[in-house]
Motif scaffolding. Structure first.
Motif, short mmCIF file in Angstrom:
data_model
loop_
_atom_site.label_atom_id
_atom_site.label_comp_id
_atom_site.label_asym_id
_atom_site.label_seq_id
_atom_site.Cartn_x
_atom_site.Cartn_y
_atom_site.Cartn_z
N VAL A 192 0.82 -1.21 0.00
CA VAL A 192 0.00 0.00 0.00
C VAL A 192 0.86 1.26 0.00
CG1 VAL A 192 -1.75 1.29 1.26
CG2 VAL A 192 -1.89 -1.20 1.15
N VAL A 193 1.76 1.37 0.96
CA VAL A 193 2.55 2.60 1.10
C VAL A 193 3.37 2.94 -0.15
CG1 VAL A 193 4.44 3.67 2.40
CG2 VAL A 193 2.61 2.48 3.61
N PRO A 194 4.06 1.97 -0.79
CA PRO A 194 4.81 2.33 -2.01
C PRO A 194 3.95 2.92 -3.12
CG PRO A 194 5.56 0.21 -1.19
CD PRO A 194 4.35 0.57 -0.40
N ASN A 195 2.66 2.57 -3.14
CA ASN A 195 1.77 3.09 -4.17
C ASN A 195 1.05 4.36 -3.73
OD1 ASN A 195 1.64 1.02 -6.50
ND2 ASN A 195 1.50 -0.26 -4.67
N LEU A 196 1.30 4.82 -2.52
CA LEU A 196 0.67 6.04 -2.02
C LEU A 196 1.70 7.12 -1.71
CD1 LEU A 196 -2.09 4.72 0.43
CD2 LEU A 196 -2.39 5.60 -1.89
N ARG A 197 2.85 7.05 -2.37
CA ARG A 197 3.90 8.03 -2.07
C ARG A 197 3.47 9.45 -2.36
NH1 ARG A 197 8.93 5.41 -5.17
NH2 ARG A 197 7.21 5.05 -6.63
N ALA A 198 2.77 9.66 -3.47
CA ALA A 198 2.34 11.02 -3.82
C ALA A 198 1.33 11.57 -2.82
CB ALA A 198 1.79 11.05 -5.24
N PRO A 199 0.24 10.84 -2.50
CA PRO A 199 -0.69 11.36 -1.49
C PRO A 199 -0.05 11.55 -0.12
CG PRO A 199 -1.72 9.60 -2.75
CD PRO A 199 -0.28 9.61 -3.13
N ALA A 275 0.07 14.27 -6.65
CA ALA A 275 -1.08 13.97 -5.78
C ALA A 275 -2.26 14.86 -6.11
CB ALA A 275 -0.67 14.16 -4.32
N PHE A 276 -2.00 16.12 -6.49
CA PHE A 276 -3.10 17.02 -6.80
C PHE A 276 -3.62 16.82 -8.22
CE2 PHE A 276 -1.34 19.44 -3.21
CZ PHE A 276 -2.51 19.68 -2.51
N VAL A 277 -2.80 16.31 -9.11
CA VAL A 277 -3.23 16.10 -10.49
C VAL A 277 -4.13 14.88 -10.61
CG1 VAL A 277 -2.43 15.46 -12.79
CG2 VAL A 277 -1.33 17.31 -11.57
N ARG A 278 -3.78 13.83 -9.89
CA ARG A 278 -4.56 12.61 -9.99
C ARG A 278 -5.00 12.17 -8.60
NH1 ARG A 278 -1.51 7.97 -8.79
NH2 ARG A 278 0.70 8.36 -8.45
N SER A 279 -6.00 11.35 -8.57
CA SER A 279 -6.48 10.79 -7.31
C SER A 279 -6.47 9.28 -7.44
CB SER A 279 -7.90 11.27 -7.01
OG SER A 279 -8.39 10.64 -5.84
N GLY A 280 -5.93 8.59 -6.44
CA GLY A 280 -5.83 7.15 -6.52
C GLY A 280 -4.66 6.70 -7.36
#
Length: 282
Positions: A192-199, A275-280
């Motif tokens: 999970v965390v490696p794929n949520l670096r931007a958020p 993170a602001f350009v895309r969500s998820g």
């Protein structure tokens, strides 16, 4: 004979976008100008602090030297960075764990618990400050940096924002990790965390800036000292004898207070924009 050119939808002469770019440029100048004036004032000679000249010349570090003589700026920067960093890390960790539980697990009263989290975000700070103050008094944490950090280790905002991203996380990846024999804890940190670096980066800088700019709560807890930068700025508000304000040193300290935020943004800017350009996930 001139062949006609068919423009794709959304395409057109570039001059049509010029007014929008000019408006954005003007707004950008309005946003940047106060910061420029802050540093311009701090770099003026002490006898020219109130000058309205847009370009400070000759440049002088006299205001910075005077500020260092009046307060211990290096120690204030260290203390403020420590408080903001611990607060942001605590809120990020608790927000990540809670959001992961709400998104990946099913348990009784799950929706009610989440609504309670959201409800705490809507409670004004003035309602909770007195109970927190009494608790810190009983724990002996008043007039300590720990008293500033401990009540702020959890943030409902972090839970809400991260849950929105985790709701869009592919459940197939979680199921695959479970079939692979990974525990929930290991799945969180390896999948999970490696794929949520931007958020996570965007939320980290938001939490850090919020903690860095906090004034009222540190002023309540640290009543006998100016251990953080925001309280140290008070030393320059009224000069000796109450005749005025130390504008030059005040601008110098304020300029130094902005530098860590600028540095953090430069380090994390790619993740923040993403993170602001895309969500998820893509």
């Amino acid at each position: 004979m001139v062949d006609s050119v068919t423009l794709a939808p959304g395409q057109g002469p570039r001059w049509r976008a010029l007014p929008g770019h000019l408006a954005l440029g003007a707004l950008g100048v309005l946003c940047v100008f106060p910061i420029y004036w802050l540093y311009a004032t701090s770099l003026r000679r002490p006898d020219q602090v109130l000058s309205l000249s847009p370009i400070p010349w000759p440049l002088s570090l006299g205001n910075y030297a005077e500020a260092i003589q009046l307060v211990d700026i290096p120690q204030l920067l260290i203390n403020t960075t420590l408080v903001a960093l611990l607060t942001a890390l605590g809120q990020l960790l608790t927000g990540l764990l809670a959001a992961y539980a709400f998104a990946a697990w099913s348990f009784p009263l799950k929706r009610l618990c989440y609504l309670l989290f959201v409800g705490t975000w809507l409670v004004p700070f003035q309602v909770t400050m007195l109970p927190n103050y009494v608790l810190l008094l009983q724990l002996g944490l008043l007039n300590t940096l720990g008293g500033v950090v401990v009540p702020n280790l959890c943030s409902a905002l972090g839970v809400i924002l991260l849950r929105q991203h985790l709701d869009g996380f592919p459940k197939e990846l979680l199921e695959a990790a479970k079939m692979d024999g990974r525990s929930s804890w290991r799945t969180l940190w390896t999948v999970v965390v490696p794929n949520l670096r931007a958020p996570l980066a965007a939320l980290a800088i938001l939490l850090f800036v919020t903690a860095w700019n906090e004034y009222f709560w540190p002023a309540m807890v640290l009543q006998r000292s100016n251990d953080v930068l925001q309280l140290g700025l008070r030393s320059f508000m009224i000069s000796e004898g109450g005749q005025g304000t130390y504008w030059g040193p005040l601008m110098a300290v304020a300029g130094l207070a902005c530098l860590p935020i600028f540095a953090l943004y430069l380090v994390l800017r790619r993740h923040i924009v993403s993170a602001f350009v895309r969500s998820g996930l893509k």
